[in-house]
Write an enzyme that holds these catalytic residues in place. Structure first.
Site, mmCIF file in Angstrom:
data_model
loop_
_atom_site.group_PDB
_atom_site.id
_atom_site.type_symbol
_atom_site.label_atom_id
_atom_site.label_comp_id
_atom_site.label_asym_id
_atom_site.label_seq_id
_atom_site.Cartn_x
_atom_site.Cartn_y
_atom_site.Cartn_z
ATOM 1 N NE ARG A 147 -18.293 -10.561 -10.089
ATOM 2 C CZ ARG A 147 -17.077 -10.098 -9.808
ATOM 3 N NH1 ARG A 147 -16.074 -10.267 -10.655
ATOM 4 N NH2 ARG A 147 -16.855 -9.454 -8.680
ATOM 5 C CG ASP A 196 -12.172 3.338 -3.750
ATOM 6 O OD1 ASP A 196 -11.072 3.839 -3.461
ATOM 7 O OD2 ASP A 196 -12.552 2.236 -3.314
ATOM 8 N N GLY A 216 -16.288 -5.656 -10.895
ATOM 9 C CA GLY A 216 -15.897 -5.903 -9.509
ATOM 10 C C GLY A 216 -16.148 -4.677 -8.643
ATOM 11 C CB SER A 223 -0.905 0.019 1.232
ATOM 12 O OG SER A 223 -1.536 1.283 1.318
ATOM 13 C CE LYS A 243 -10.859 -0.643 -1.280
ATOM 14 N NZ LYS A 243 -10.805 0.124 -2.541
ATOM 15 N N PRO A 300 -21.107 -11.653 -18.106
ATOM 16 C CG PRO A 300 -21.837 -11.590 -20.329
ATOM 17 C CD PRO A 300 -21.015 -12.401 -19.370
ATOM 18 C CB THR A 335 -6.551 -1.449 0.817
ATOM 19 O OG1 THR A 335 -6.368 -1.759 -0.565
ATOM 20 C CG2 THR A 335 -5.497 -2.189 1.642
ATOM 21 C CB ALA A 347 -12.430 -0.956 -9.109
HETATM 22 P P1 ATR Z 1 -12.007 -5.408 -7.891
HETATM 23 O O1 ATR Z 1 -12.885 -5.534 -6.677
HETATM 24 O O2 ATR Z 1 -10.600 -5.018 -7.581
HETATM 25 O O3 ATR Z 1 -12.589 -4.551 -8.949
HETATM 26 P P2 ATR Z 1 -12.804 -8.117 -8.657
HETATM 27 O O4 ATR Z 1 -14.027 -8.009 -7.847
HETATM 28 O O5 ATR Z 1 -11.946 -9.311 -8.497
HETATM 29 O O6 ATR Z 1 -11.805 -6.886 -8.445
HETATM 30 O O7 ATR Z 1 -13.229 -7.933 -10.186
HETATM 31 C C1 ATR Z 1 -12.322 -8.200 -11.191
HETATM 32 C C2 ATR Z 1 -12.916 -7.821 -12.544
HETATM 33 O O8 ATR Z 1 -11.931 -8.065 -13.532
HETATM 34 C C3 ATR Z 1 -14.128 -8.646 -12.919
HETATM 35 O O9 ATR Z 1 -14.959 -7.864 -13.743
HETATM 36 C C4 ATR Z 1 -13.485 -9.793 -13.729
HETATM 37 O O10 ATR Z 1 -14.347 -10.396 -14.658
HETATM 38 P P3 ATR Z 1 -15.397 -11.548 -14.179
HETATM 39 O O11 ATR Z 1 -16.536 -10.844 -13.499
HETATM 40 O O12 ATR Z 1 -15.801 -12.197 -15.452
HETATM 41 O O13 ATR Z 1 -14.632 -12.450 -13.256
HETATM 42 C C5 ATR Z 1 -12.427 -9.027 -14.462
HETATM 43 N N1 ATR Z 1 -11.307 -9.867 -14.898
HETATM 44 C C6 ATR Z 1 -10.301 -10.348 -14.151
HETATM 45 N N2 ATR Z 1 -9.456 -11.081 -14.895
HETATM 46 C C7 ATR Z 1 -9.946 -11.077 -16.155
HETATM 47 C C8 ATR Z 1 -9.541 -11.641 -17.403
HETATM 48 N N3 ATR Z 1 -8.433 -12.381 -17.500
HETATM 49 N N4 ATR Z 1 -10.307 -11.390 -18.489
HETATM 50 C C9 ATR Z 1 -11.421 -10.651 -18.407
HETATM 51 N N5 ATR Z 1 -11.844 -10.092 -17.269
HETATM 52 C C10 ATR Z 1 -11.137 -10.283 -16.160
#
Ligand code: ATR
Length: 278
Positions: free
Chosen positions: A157, A102, A130, A14, A66, A155, A62, A132
Protein backbone atom coordinates in the site's frame (compact mmCIF):
# COMPACT_ATOMS: atom_id res chain seq x y z
CA UNK A 1 -27.90 33.27 5.02
CA UNK A 2 -24.49 31.91 4.01
CA UNK A 3 -24.81 28.27 4.99
CA UNK A 4 -21.88 25.84 5.13
CA UNK A 5 -21.90 22.25 6.41
CA UNK A 6 -19.66 19.31 7.18
CA UNK A 7 -20.66 16.17 5.32
CA UNK A 8 -19.76 12.82 6.85
CA UNK A 9 -21.16 9.42 7.91
CA UNK A 10 -21.26 9.44 10.85
CA UNK A 11 -20.73 13.15 11.46
CA UNK A 12 -21.83 13.71 15.09
CA UNK A 13 -18.21 13.50 16.27
CA UNK A 14 -17.04 16.28 13.92
CA UNK A 15 -15.62 19.33 15.68
CA UNK A 16 -15.79 21.44 12.51
CA UNK A 17 -19.10 23.11 13.55
CA UNK A 18 -17.54 24.11 16.87
CA UNK A 19 -14.48 25.60 15.16
CA UNK A 20 -16.28 27.47 12.37
CA UNK A 21 -19.16 28.72 14.55
CA UNK A 22 -16.57 30.01 17.03
CA UNK A 23 -14.91 32.02 14.25
CA UNK A 24 -18.30 33.17 12.90
CA UNK A 25 -19.13 34.54 16.36
CA UNK A 26 -15.67 36.01 16.91
CA UNK A 27 -15.82 37.93 13.62
CA UNK A 28 -19.43 38.99 14.15
CA UNK A 29 -20.58 37.46 10.86
CA UNK A 30 -24.32 37.61 11.35
CA UNK A 31 -25.52 35.95 8.15
CA UNK A 32 -23.40 32.79 8.45
CA UNK A 33 -24.15 29.38 9.88
CA UNK A 34 -22.21 26.10 9.86
CA UNK A 35 -24.11 22.82 10.24
CA UNK A 36 -23.60 19.06 10.37
CA UNK A 37 -25.00 16.99 7.54
CA UNK A 38 -25.09 13.21 8.04
CA UNK A 39 -25.08 11.69 4.55
CA UNK A 40 -24.97 7.91 3.93
CA UNK A 41 -22.57 6.64 1.25
CA UNK A 42 -25.24 6.04 -1.42
CA UNK A 43 -26.40 9.66 -1.16
CA UNK A 44 -22.99 11.36 -0.88
CA UNK A 45 -22.25 12.11 -4.55
CA UNK A 46 -25.74 13.45 -5.23
CA UNK A 47 -25.74 15.62 -2.11
CA UNK A 48 -22.34 17.06 -2.93
CA UNK A 49 -23.27 17.91 -6.52
CA UNK A 50 -26.49 19.55 -5.30
CA UNK A 51 -24.94 21.57 -2.45
CA UNK A 52 -26.14 24.84 -3.96
CA UNK A 53 -29.66 23.48 -4.41
CA UNK A 54 -29.66 22.57 -0.72
CA UNK A 55 -28.78 26.17 0.14
CA UNK A 56 -25.09 25.74 0.95
CA UNK A 57 -22.27 27.98 -0.33
CA UNK A 58 -19.65 25.47 0.71
CA UNK A 59 -18.81 22.43 2.79
CA UNK A 60 -16.21 20.39 4.53
CA UNK A 61 -16.09 16.71 3.70
CA UNK A 62 -14.96 14.12 6.19
CA UNK A 63 -14.68 10.34 6.45
CA UNK A 64 -15.74 8.36 4.43
CA UNK A 65 -16.66 10.81 1.66
CA UNK A 66 -13.41 12.57 0.66
CA UNK A 67 -12.77 10.41 -2.42
CA UNK A 68 -16.46 10.43 -3.39
CA UNK A 69 -16.42 14.22 -3.21
CA UNK A 70 -13.44 14.31 -5.54
CA UNK A 71 -15.22 12.11 -8.07
CA UNK A 72 -18.51 14.00 -7.76
CA UNK A 73 -17.06 17.42 -8.55
CA UNK A 74 -15.96 18.71 -11.94
CA UNK A 75 -13.45 21.29 -10.65
CA UNK A 76 -10.58 20.93 -8.21
CA UNK A 77 -7.52 22.81 -7.04
CA UNK A 78 -4.11 21.30 -7.77
CA UNK A 79 -3.72 19.62 -4.38
CA UNK A 80 -7.13 17.92 -4.46
CA UNK A 81 -6.32 16.75 -7.99
CA UNK A 82 -3.06 15.27 -6.81
CA UNK A 83 -4.64 13.54 -3.81
CA UNK A 84 -7.89 12.58 -5.56
CA UNK A 85 -9.59 13.57 -2.31
CA UNK A 86 -11.54 16.66 -1.24
CA UNK A 87 -12.05 18.01 2.28
CA UNK A 88 -13.25 21.53 1.41
CA UNK A 89 -15.81 22.66 -1.18
CA UNK A 90 -16.08 26.28 -2.27
CA UNK A 91 -18.54 28.02 -4.60
CA UNK A 92 -16.62 29.87 -7.31
CA UNK A 93 -17.96 31.87 -10.28
CA UNK A 94 -17.36 28.73 -12.37
CA UNK A 95 -19.26 26.45 -9.96
CA UNK A 96 -18.33 24.17 -7.06
CA UNK A 97 -14.61 23.56 -6.58
CA UNK A 98 -13.08 20.78 -4.49
CA UNK A 99 -9.96 21.56 -2.48
CA UNK A 100 -7.85 19.73 0.05
CA UNK A 101 -6.44 21.55 3.08
CA UNK A 102 -5.32 18.53 5.16
CA UNK A 103 -1.68 18.84 4.14
CA UNK A 104 -1.75 22.58 4.72
CA UNK A 105 -3.15 21.93 8.22
CA UNK A 106 -0.43 19.42 8.97
CA UNK A 107 2.41 21.75 7.94
CA UNK A 108 0.86 24.83 9.58
CA UNK A 109 0.53 22.92 12.86
CA UNK A 110 4.21 21.95 12.86
CA UNK A 111 5.29 25.52 12.05
CA UNK A 112 3.00 26.85 14.77
CA UNK A 113 3.99 24.42 17.54
CA UNK A 114 7.66 23.96 16.63
CA UNK A 115 8.92 27.34 15.39
CA UNK A 116 11.92 27.01 13.14
CA UNK A 117 10.99 23.51 11.94
CA UNK A 118 11.67 23.08 8.24
CA UNK A 119 10.73 20.12 6.03
CA UNK A 120 13.85 20.58 3.93
CA UNK A 121 16.20 19.83 6.83
CA UNK A 122 16.06 16.06 6.40
CA UNK A 123 14.16 12.90 5.50
CA UNK A 124 10.62 12.49 6.84
CA UNK A 125 9.25 9.17 8.06
CA UNK A 126 5.51 8.60 7.66
CA UNK A 127 3.88 5.72 9.49
CA UNK A 128 0.83 4.60 7.51
CA UNK A 129 -0.32 4.73 3.91
CA UNK A 130 -4.01 5.76 4.04
CA UNK A 131 -5.68 9.02 3.02
CA UNK A 132 -4.04 11.09 5.74
CA UNK A 133 -0.61 9.73 4.81
CA UNK A 134 -1.20 10.76 1.17
CA UNK A 135 -2.05 14.35 2.11
CA UNK A 136 0.94 14.57 4.45
CA UNK A 137 3.41 12.99 2.01
CA UNK A 138 2.39 15.41 -0.75
CA UNK A 139 2.59 18.40 1.61
CA UNK A 140 6.01 17.41 2.96
CA UNK A 141 7.37 16.99 -0.55
CA UNK A 142 5.93 20.36 -1.59
CA UNK A 143 7.61 21.91 1.48
CA UNK A 144 10.96 20.55 0.30
CA UNK A 145 11.46 17.35 2.32
CA UNK A 146 14.42 15.70 0.57
CA UNK A 147 13.10 12.17 1.07
CA UNK A 148 9.81 10.60 2.18
CA UNK A 149 10.11 7.25 3.92
CA UNK A 150 6.87 5.34 4.36
CA UNK A 151 6.59 2.63 6.98
CA UNK A 152 3.46 0.52 6.68
CA UNK A 153 2.09 -2.79 7.94
CA UNK A 154 1.25 -3.55 4.32
CA UNK A 155 4.27 -2.30 2.30
CA UNK A 156 2.41 -2.77 -1.01
CA UNK A 157 0.00 0.00 0.00
CA UNK A 158 2.94 2.31 0.70
CA UNK A 159 4.43 1.47 -2.71
CA UNK A 160 1.10 2.31 -4.32
CA UNK A 161 0.96 5.64 -2.47
CA UNK A 162 4.45 6.63 -3.62
CA UNK A 163 3.73 5.58 -7.21
CA UNK A 164 0.33 7.22 -7.36
CA UNK A 165 1.59 10.57 -6.01
CA UNK A 166 4.71 10.24 -8.15
CA UNK A 167 6.84 11.15 -5.14
CA UNK A 168 10.28 12.18 -6.36
CA UNK A 169 12.24 10.59 -3.56
CA UNK A 170 10.38 7.90 -1.67
CA UNK A 171 11.37 4.70 0.10
CA UNK A 172 9.13 2.03 1.59
CA UNK A 173 9.78 0.03 4.73
CA UNK A 174 7.96 -2.74 6.56
CA UNK A 175 7.31 -2.32 10.29
CA UNK A 176 10.19 -4.75 10.92
CA UNK A 177 12.55 -2.33 9.14
CA UNK A 178 11.38 0.75 11.03
CA UNK A 179 14.86 1.33 12.53
CA UNK A 180 16.36 1.65 9.06
CA UNK A 181 13.69 4.20 8.18
CA UNK A 182 14.38 6.26 11.32
CA UNK A 183 18.13 6.48 10.75
CA UNK A 184 19.09 10.05 9.83
CA UNK A 185 15.44 11.19 9.76
CA UNK A 186 14.33 14.68 10.77
CA UNK A 187 10.62 14.03 11.31
CA UNK A 188 8.47 11.07 12.36
CA UNK A 189 4.71 11.28 11.90
CA UNK A 190 2.10 8.67 12.78
CA UNK A 191 -0.87 8.82 10.39
CA UNK A 192 -2.43 5.52 11.47
CA UNK A 193 -5.09 5.07 14.11
CA UNK A 194 -2.50 3.38 16.35
CA UNK A 195 -2.43 5.22 19.69
CA UNK A 196 -6.07 6.28 19.53
CA UNK A 197 -8.17 5.54 22.62
CA UNK A 198 -9.03 1.85 22.51
CA UNK A 199 -6.46 0.98 19.80
CA UNK A 200 -3.05 -0.56 20.23
CA UNK A 201 0.06 1.62 20.25
CA UNK A 202 2.94 2.13 17.82
CA UNK A 203 5.36 -0.56 19.03
CA UNK A 204 8.75 0.06 17.45
CA UNK A 205 11.56 1.76 19.41
CA UNK A 206 12.92 5.21 18.56
CA UNK A 207 16.60 4.52 19.23
CA UNK A 208 17.68 5.01 15.61
CA UNK A 209 15.96 8.41 15.36
CA UNK A 210 18.48 11.30 15.62
CA UNK A 211 18.32 13.47 18.73
CA UNK A 212 17.03 16.64 17.09
CA UNK A 213 14.15 14.97 15.24
CA UNK A 214 10.56 16.07 15.69
CA UNK A 215 7.87 13.47 16.46
CA UNK A 216 4.21 14.15 15.72
CA UNK A 217 0.95 12.25 15.57
CA UNK A 218 -2.30 13.00 13.79
CA UNK A 219 -4.21 11.17 16.53
CA UNK A 220 -5.38 13.70 19.15
CA UNK A 221 -7.55 11.51 21.38
CA UNK A 222 -5.61 11.17 23.64
CA UNK A 223 -3.72 14.39 23.07
CA UNK A 224 -0.48 12.69 24.05
CA UNK A 225 -0.42 9.27 22.41
CA UNK A 226 1.90 6.52 23.61
CA UNK A 227 4.25 7.38 20.75
CA UNK A 228 4.40 11.06 21.75
CA UNK A 229 4.92 10.19 25.41
CA UNK A 230 7.79 7.83 24.62
CA UNK A 231 9.32 10.42 22.31
CA UNK A 232 9.02 13.20 24.90
CA UNK A 233 10.51 11.00 27.61
CA UNK A 234 13.41 10.15 25.30
CA UNK A 235 14.10 13.87 24.77
CA UNK A 236 12.60 14.49 21.32
CA UNK A 237 10.55 17.52 20.42
CA UNK A 238 6.89 16.52 20.01
CA UNK A 239 3.80 18.11 18.50
CA UNK A 240 0.29 16.74 19.07
CA UNK A 241 -2.29 16.35 16.33
CA UNK A 242 -5.02 18.73 17.47
CA UNK A 243 -3.52 21.69 15.64
CA UNK A 244 -3.83 19.92 12.28
CA UNK A 245 -7.61 19.82 12.77
CA UNK A 246 -7.67 23.52 13.71
CA UNK A 247 -5.36 24.74 10.93
CA UNK A 248 -6.99 22.72 8.11
CA UNK A 249 -10.15 24.74 8.79
CA UNK A 250 -8.50 28.12 8.11
CA UNK A 251 -8.45 28.19 4.26
CA UNK A 252 -12.09 27.05 3.99
CA UNK A 253 -13.35 29.71 6.38
CA UNK A 254 -11.40 32.37 4.50
CA UNK A 255 -12.79 31.22 1.15
CA UNK A 256 -16.44 31.12 2.35
CA UNK A 257 -16.56 34.23 4.51
CA UNK A 258 -13.72 36.45 3.28
CA UNK A 259 -11.90 36.66 6.63
CA UNK A 260 -8.73 34.72 7.43
CA UNK A 261 -9.33 33.33 10.94
CA UNK A 262 -6.64 32.58 13.49
CA UNK A 263 -5.82 29.44 15.42
CA UNK A 264 -5.52 30.81 18.95
CA UNK A 265 -4.93 29.23 22.37
CA UNK A 266 -8.57 30.12 23.15
CA UNK A 267 -9.85 28.05 20.18
CA UNK A 268 -7.57 25.18 21.12
CA UNK A 269 -8.89 25.28 24.71
CA UNK A 270 -12.49 25.33 23.46
CA UNK A 271 -11.99 22.22 21.32
CA UNK A 272 -9.99 20.45 24.03
CA UNK A 273 -12.80 21.07 26.53
CA UNK A 274 -15.37 19.77 24.04
CA UNK A 275 -13.29 16.63 23.53
CA UNK A 276 -13.05 16.21 27.30
CA UNK A 277 -9.26 16.58 27.11
CA UNK A 278 -6.99 19.07 28.83
P1 ATR B 1 -6.95 7.21 6.73
O1 ATR B 1 -7.58 7.41 5.37
O2 ATR B 1 -7.72 7.83 7.84
O3 ATR B 1 -5.52 7.58 6.78
P2 ATR B 1 -6.92 4.33 6.20
O4 ATR B 1 -6.97 4.58 4.75
O5 ATR B 1 -7.87 3.37 6.79
O6 ATR B 1 -7.12 5.66 7.06
O7 ATR B 1 -5.42 3.93 6.56
C1 ATR B 1 -5.12 3.44 7.82
C2 ATR B 1 -3.61 3.26 7.96
O8 ATR B 1 -3.35 2.80 9.27
C3 ATR B 1 -3.03 2.23 7.02
O9 ATR B 1 -1.70 2.58 6.73
C4 ATR B 1 -3.08 0.95 7.88
O10 ATR B 1 -2.14 -0.02 7.52
P3 ATR B 1 -2.44 -1.05 6.29
O11 ATR B 1 -2.22 -0.28 5.02
O12 ATR B 1 -1.45 -2.14 6.49
O13 ATR B 1 -3.87 -1.49 6.46
C5 ATR B 1 -2.71 1.53 9.21
N1 ATR B 1 -3.17 0.72 10.34
C6 ATR B 1 -4.41 0.64 10.84
N2 ATR B 1 -4.46 -0.21 11.88
C7 ATR B 1 -3.21 -0.69 12.05
C8 ATR B 1 -2.59 -1.60 12.95
N3 ATR B 1 -3.29 -2.20 13.92
N4 ATR B 1 -1.26 -1.82 12.81
C9 ATR B 1 -0.55 -1.23 11.85
N5 ATR B 1 -1.08 -0.36 10.98
C10 ATR B 1 -2.37 -0.08 11.06
Amino acid sequence: MRKVCVIGWPVEHSRSPLIHNYWIGLHGIEDAVYERLAVPPDAAAGTIRNLGGLGFIGANVTVPHKETAFAALARHDAIAKRLKAVNTIVTTPAGLEGRNTDGYGFIANLKDRSPGWKAMSGPAVILGAGGAARAIAAALEAEGAPEIRIVNRTPARAEALAADLELKSAAVYSEDDAQAALRGAHLLVNTTTLGMKGESEVMFGLTALPRGALVTDIVYTPLETGLLRRAREAGYKTVDGLGMLLHQAVPGFEAWFGVRPEVTPELRALVLADLGLK
